[in-house]
Scaffold this active site. Structure first.
Site, PDB file in Angstrom:
ATOM      1  N   SER A 254       0.824  -1.213   0.000  1.00  0.00           N
ATOM      2  CA  SER A 254       0.000   0.000   0.000  1.00  0.00           C
ATOM      3  C   SER A 254       0.859   1.265   0.000  1.00  0.00           C
ATOM      4  O   SER A 254       1.998   1.264   0.472  1.00  0.00           O
ATOM      5  CB  SER A 254      -0.904  -0.004   1.225  1.00  0.00           C
ATOM      6  OG  SER A 254      -0.108  -0.007   2.387  1.00  0.00           O
ATOM      7  N   GLU A 275       6.601  -0.333  -5.165  1.00  0.00           N
ATOM      8  CA  GLU A 275       5.484  -0.587  -6.085  1.00  0.00           C
ATOM      9  C   GLU A 275       4.228  -0.466  -5.236  1.00  0.00           C
ATOM     10  O   GLU A 275       3.961  -1.319  -4.400  1.00  0.00           O
ATOM     11  CB  GLU A 275       5.568  -2.008  -6.650  1.00  0.00           C
ATOM     12  CG  GLU A 275       6.842  -2.319  -7.385  1.00  0.00           C
ATOM     13  CD  GLU A 275       6.788  -1.931  -8.850  1.00  0.00           C
ATOM     14  OE1 GLU A 275       5.765  -1.351  -9.275  1.00  0.00           O
ATOM     15  OE2 GLU A 275       7.776  -2.182  -9.551  1.00  0.00           O
ATOM     16  N   CYS A 309      -3.332  -4.091  -8.043  1.00  0.00           N
ATOM     17  CA  CYS A 309      -2.870  -2.704  -7.931  1.00  0.00           C
ATOM     18  C   CYS A 309      -3.130  -1.922  -9.213  1.00  0.00           C
ATOM     19  O   CYS A 309      -3.405  -0.732  -9.178  1.00  0.00           O
ATOM     20  CB  CYS A 309      -1.390  -2.691  -7.599  1.00  0.00           C
ATOM     21  SG  CYS A 309      -0.452  -3.772  -8.675  1.00  0.00           S
ATOM     22  N   GLU A 406      -8.431   3.927  -3.742  1.00  0.00           N
ATOM     23  CA  GLU A 406      -8.255   2.553  -4.204  1.00  0.00           C
ATOM     24  C   GLU A 406      -9.149   1.636  -3.372  1.00  0.00           C
ATOM     25  O   GLU A 406      -9.015   1.593  -2.155  1.00  0.00           O
ATOM     26  CB  GLU A 406      -6.788   2.140  -4.049  1.00  0.00           C
ATOM     27  CG  GLU A 406      -6.514   0.764  -4.607  1.00  0.00           C
ATOM     28  CD  GLU A 406      -5.076   0.320  -4.399  1.00  0.00           C
ATOM     29  OE1 GLU A 406      -4.546   0.488  -3.287  1.00  0.00           O
ATOM     30  OE2 GLU A 406      -4.490  -0.215  -5.355  1.00  0.00           O
TER      31      GLU A 406
HETATM   32  P1  NAP Z   1       0.316  -3.500   2.890  1.00  0.00           P
HETATM   33  O1  NAP Z   1      -0.566  -3.464   4.060  1.00  0.00           O
HETATM   34  O2  NAP Z   1       1.099  -2.290   2.571  1.00  0.00           O
HETATM   35  O3  NAP Z   1       1.282  -4.740   3.120  1.00  0.00           O
HETATM   36  C1  NAP Z   1       2.285  -5.100   2.220  1.00  0.00           C
HETATM   37  C2  NAP Z   1       3.364  -5.839   2.956  1.00  0.00           C
HETATM   38  O4  NAP Z   1       4.000  -4.961   3.882  1.00  0.00           O
HETATM   39  C3  NAP Z   1       2.872  -7.015   3.776  1.00  0.00           C
HETATM   40  O5  NAP Z   1       3.843  -8.030   3.748  1.00  0.00           O
HETATM   41  C4  NAP Z   1       2.764  -6.399   5.158  1.00  0.00           C
HETATM   42  O6  NAP Z   1       2.808  -7.349   6.182  1.00  0.00           O
HETATM   43  C5  NAP Z   1       3.982  -5.521   5.172  1.00  0.00           C
HETATM   44  N1  NAP Z   1       3.942  -4.434   6.150  1.00  0.00           N
HETATM   45  C6  NAP Z   1       2.883  -3.938   6.850  1.00  0.00           C
HETATM   46  N2  NAP Z   1       3.274  -2.892   7.629  1.00  0.00           N
HETATM   47  C7  NAP Z   1       4.598  -2.730   7.416  1.00  0.00           C
HETATM   48  C8  NAP Z   1       5.573  -1.808   7.908  1.00  0.00           C
HETATM   49  N3  NAP Z   1       5.248  -0.855   8.761  1.00  0.00           N
HETATM   50  N4  NAP Z   1       6.853  -1.907   7.458  1.00  0.00           N
HETATM   51  C9  NAP Z   1       7.191  -2.851   6.558  1.00  0.00           C
HETATM   52  N5  NAP Z   1       6.316  -3.756   6.069  1.00  0.00           N
HETATM   53  C10 NAP Z   1       5.031  -3.697   6.474  1.00  0.00           C
HETATM   54  O7  NAP Z   1      -0.466  -3.860   1.556  1.00  0.00           O
HETATM   55  P2  NAP Z   1      -1.438  -5.068   1.313  1.00  0.00           P
HETATM   56  O8  NAP Z   1      -2.730  -4.741   1.961  1.00  0.00           O
HETATM   57  O9  NAP Z   1      -0.781  -6.357   1.662  1.00  0.00           O
HETATM   58  O10 NAP Z   1      -1.556  -5.053  -0.274  1.00  0.00           O
HETATM   59  C11 NAP Z   1      -2.419  -4.252  -0.930  1.00  0.00           C
HETATM   60  C12 NAP Z   1      -1.712  -3.027  -1.497  1.00  0.00           C
HETATM   61  O11 NAP Z   1      -0.600  -3.408  -2.291  1.00  0.00           O
HETATM   62  C13 NAP Z   1      -2.603  -2.257  -2.420  1.00  0.00           C
HETATM   63  O12 NAP Z   1      -2.529  -0.883  -2.140  1.00  0.00           O
HETATM   64  C14 NAP Z   1      -2.048  -2.548  -3.805  1.00  0.00           C
HETATM   65  O13 NAP Z   1      -2.307  -1.576  -4.740  1.00  0.00           O
HETATM   66  C15 NAP Z   1      -0.611  -2.724  -3.528  1.00  0.00           C
HETATM   67  N6  NAP Z   1       0.026  -3.527  -4.584  1.00  0.00           N
HETATM   68  C16 NAP Z   1       0.867  -2.904  -5.467  1.00  0.00           C
HETATM   69  C17 NAP Z   1       1.469  -3.625  -6.489  1.00  0.00           C
HETATM   70  C18 NAP Z   1       2.375  -2.946  -7.463  1.00  0.00           C
HETATM   71  O14 NAP Z   1       3.108  -3.635  -8.154  1.00  0.00           O
HETATM   72  N7  NAP Z   1       2.389  -1.642  -7.549  1.00  0.00           N
HETATM   73  C19 NAP Z   1       1.233  -4.987  -6.606  1.00  0.00           C
HETATM   74  C20 NAP Z   1       0.374  -5.604  -5.697  1.00  0.00           C
HETATM   75  C21 NAP Z   1      -0.214  -4.844  -4.676  1.00  0.00           C
HETATM   76  P3  NAP Z   1       1.451  -8.036   6.712  1.00  0.00           P
HETATM   77  O15 NAP Z   1       0.542  -8.236   5.555  1.00  0.00           O
HETATM   78  O16 NAP Z   1       1.934  -9.306   7.253  1.00  0.00           O
HETATM   79  O17 NAP Z   1       0.873  -7.096   7.700  1.00  0.00           O
END
Ligand code: NAP
Ligand code: MG
Length: 502
Positions: A254, A275, A309, A406
């Site tokens: 995110s 990303e 995403c 989003e």
């Molecule tokens: P997220 O909450 O940001 O989590 C992503 C990863 O970061 C998970 O492994 C999460 O662990 C970890 N994380 C959480 N807090 C953190 C911190 N403070 N420091 C470091 N790492 C931390 O995102 P999500 O809900 O899993 O995924 C959805 C988002 O990803 C959407 O916004 C989507 O658009 C984006 N996305 C982007 C792409 C791209 O290529 N641009 C591709 C796919 C997804 P936990 O899940 O274990 O808490």
């Protein structure tokens, strides 16, 4: 192979407990069975090690809410141990002749394909996405990334002529839950091919395919410590990105967490690629092949339940064909089959988590409250698990939350444009810039639009099409850095000028 009827297959797909070990007989054709261990440890230095925290977290099947397994919760000391293993492995891995590195990466790709069915089933169970997609998209694309990057390993001098590419060191990689295996492959393949070693942190709610990749690494006899996998939650990710032993952090997730990571690495000599999220515009012009465009729009927003995403979540249609196009879309949406992700006929599976479902529900409610018109086809949703029907809003204004934020779910917002200039203005009216789509019959218009769209990827008369050779990444709040192709390799090397007296 004995032919089983459909009901038998379905019954076999249900989870059966065998003495604490879950065993699955997938409903897609085939007789293979595989097991999911009741507990997963951390993969560090080529071995499975218990977490120093002593804690474990459950991972569930979102389609049934049943617990599939529990995985280790890595704390700061576990992250230390993993980084130390990667540092130790880096010494040998970087010195390995490049063609040998290529061979390891190639072997990983081949084994992944050999075990494709198992990976597809496991991903579907842990994530909730339909087997049709894991089988046809996630697993083959993941393998393609390893194949593609294996090819670069011994050609880095050609990629960066006269610039002496060197690996960076230990890379900390943090990935999200929406494409767990594919994101692992996107991150690992270029890092390894360039001679780096890695500590990878999968998402808490979908860690099983990344952990199973560890078995592939063992099978490929990848030297211990070259890839280490630390599971846990956000705290594990935070400990990893703050670790002083890293040369680079690569993050997909995110925008919110991405910004937090930017702050965490500020002032350190650590490279960073992000990303992040997206809110892609999907433009349909009156001269487009409308029936094909309908398929593209459906794929753009309902693929992977909209947990994408780069999803085409903002459909912007030329006013003259709006009513006709929306009517075609409504009829097409009636035919989307939502249900058991393990059924190969399913088009849309389960929403990944209760938290994600709550976010979708909240944003859809805001759409209704702000005056947009809601359409959902009639479909029966299973009683257990997390589900949401394919959804379309028409009459959406630029200020509506459903047009700006989003949603990361199967929700399309539709608005209109009159001229190409207005189409570009509306498309770019977002804080994100990951992807965009254009449907028109005119080649010159595609070029005109593509050069004005502020998005890292612009799809023309197609959508959500991916290729390991093509760079992928964002503008604005969608992040920076590219994955895939030459540009992706650039993010994993340090270039050195080395001049001799001429
Ligand atoms: P997220 O909450 O940001 O989590 C992503 C990863 O970061 C998970 O492994 C999460 O662990 C970890 N994380 C959480 N807090 C953190 C911190 N403070 N420091 C470091 N790492 C931390 O995102 P999500 O809900 O899993 O995924 C959805 C988002 O990803 C959407 O916004 C989507 O658009 C984006 N996305 C982007 C792409 C791209 O290529 N641009 C591709 C796919 C997804 P936990 O899940 O274990 O808490
Ligand atoms: Mg899960």
């Amino acid at each position: 192979m004995a032919k089983t009827d459909k009901s038998e297959n379905k019954a076999a797909a249900r989870e059966l407990a065998f003495g604490g070990v879950w065993q699955y007989a997938p409903s897609i054709e085939g007789t293979d069975h595989f097991t999911i261990q009741a507990r997963h440890e951390l993969f560090v230095g080529g071995e499975w090690v218990k977490p120093k925290t002593g804690e474990y977290l459950p991972t569930i099947n979102p389609a049934t809410e049943s617990v599939l397994s529990e995985v280790a919760m890595a704390g700061a000391k576990d992250v230390d141990r993993a980084v130390a293993a990667a540092q130790q492995a880096f010494v040998g891995w970087r010195r390995l002749p490049a063609e040998q590195r290529a061979r390891y990466v190639f072997r990983i790709a081949r084994i992944l394909l050999e075990r494709a069915r198992e990976f597809a089933c496991l991903e579907t169970l842990d994530n909730g996405k339909p087997i049709k997609e894991t089988r046809d998209v996630d697993v083959p694309l993941a393998a393609q990334h390893f194949f593609h990057h294996a090819g670069w390993a011994d050609k880095l001098d050609l990629l960066f002529p006269g610039q002496h590419p060197e690996p960076l060191g230990v890379i900390g990689q943090v990935i999200p839950w929406n494409f767990p295996l594919l994101m692992a492959a996107w991150k690992l393949a270029p890092a390894l091919a360039a001679g780096n070693t890695v500590v990878l942190k999968p998402a808490e709610s979908s860690p099983l395919t990344a952990l199973r990749l560890a078995e592939v690494f063992q099978q490929a006899e990848l030297p211990p410590g070259v890839v280490n996998i630390v599971t846990g939650d956000g705290r594990t990710g935070a400990a990893l990105v703050r670790h002083p032993g890293l040369a680079k952090v690569a993050f997909t997730g995110s925008t919110e967490v991405g910004k937090e990571i930017q702050r965490a690495v500020a002032g350190r000599s650590v490279e960073l690629t992000l990303e992040l999220g997206g809110k892609a515009a999907h433009l349909v012009f009156e001269d487009a092949a409308l029936d094909q465009a309908v398929e593209g729009v459906v794929r753009g927003i309902f693929f992977n339940q909209g947990h994408v995403c780069c999803a085409g979540s903002r459909l912007i249609v030329q006013e003259s064909v709006h009513d006709l196009f929306v009517d075609k879309l409504r009829r097409r949406m009636q035919r989307i089959r939502v249900g058991d992700p393990m059924d190969k006929n399913t088009d849309m599976g389960a929403i990944h988590s209760a938290a994600q479902l709550a976010r979708i529900v909240e944003l859809v409610q805001s759409g209704v409250d702000e005056g947009a018109e809601l359409f959902q086809p009639r479909c029966e949703l299973p009683a257990k698990g997390f589900w949401f029907a394919p959804t379309m809003f028409t009459g959406v204004g630029q200020t509506h939350r459903i047009c700006r934020e989003e949603i990361f779910g199967p929700v399309l917002s539709v608005s209109t444009f009159r001229t190409p200039e207005e189409a570009v203005e509306k498309a770019n009216n977002t804080s994100y810039g990951l992807s965009a789509g254009i449907w028109t019959d005119k080649g010159a218009r595609i070029l005109w639009l593509a050069s004005r769209m502020k998005a890292g990827v612009v799809w023309n008369n197609t959508f959500n099409r991916f290729d390991a050779a093509s760079p992928f990444g964002g503008f604005k709040e969608s992040g920076f850095g590219r994955e895939g192709g030459r540009q992706g390799m650039r993010a994993y090397v340090r270039l050195k000028g080395a001049l001799s007296p001429g």
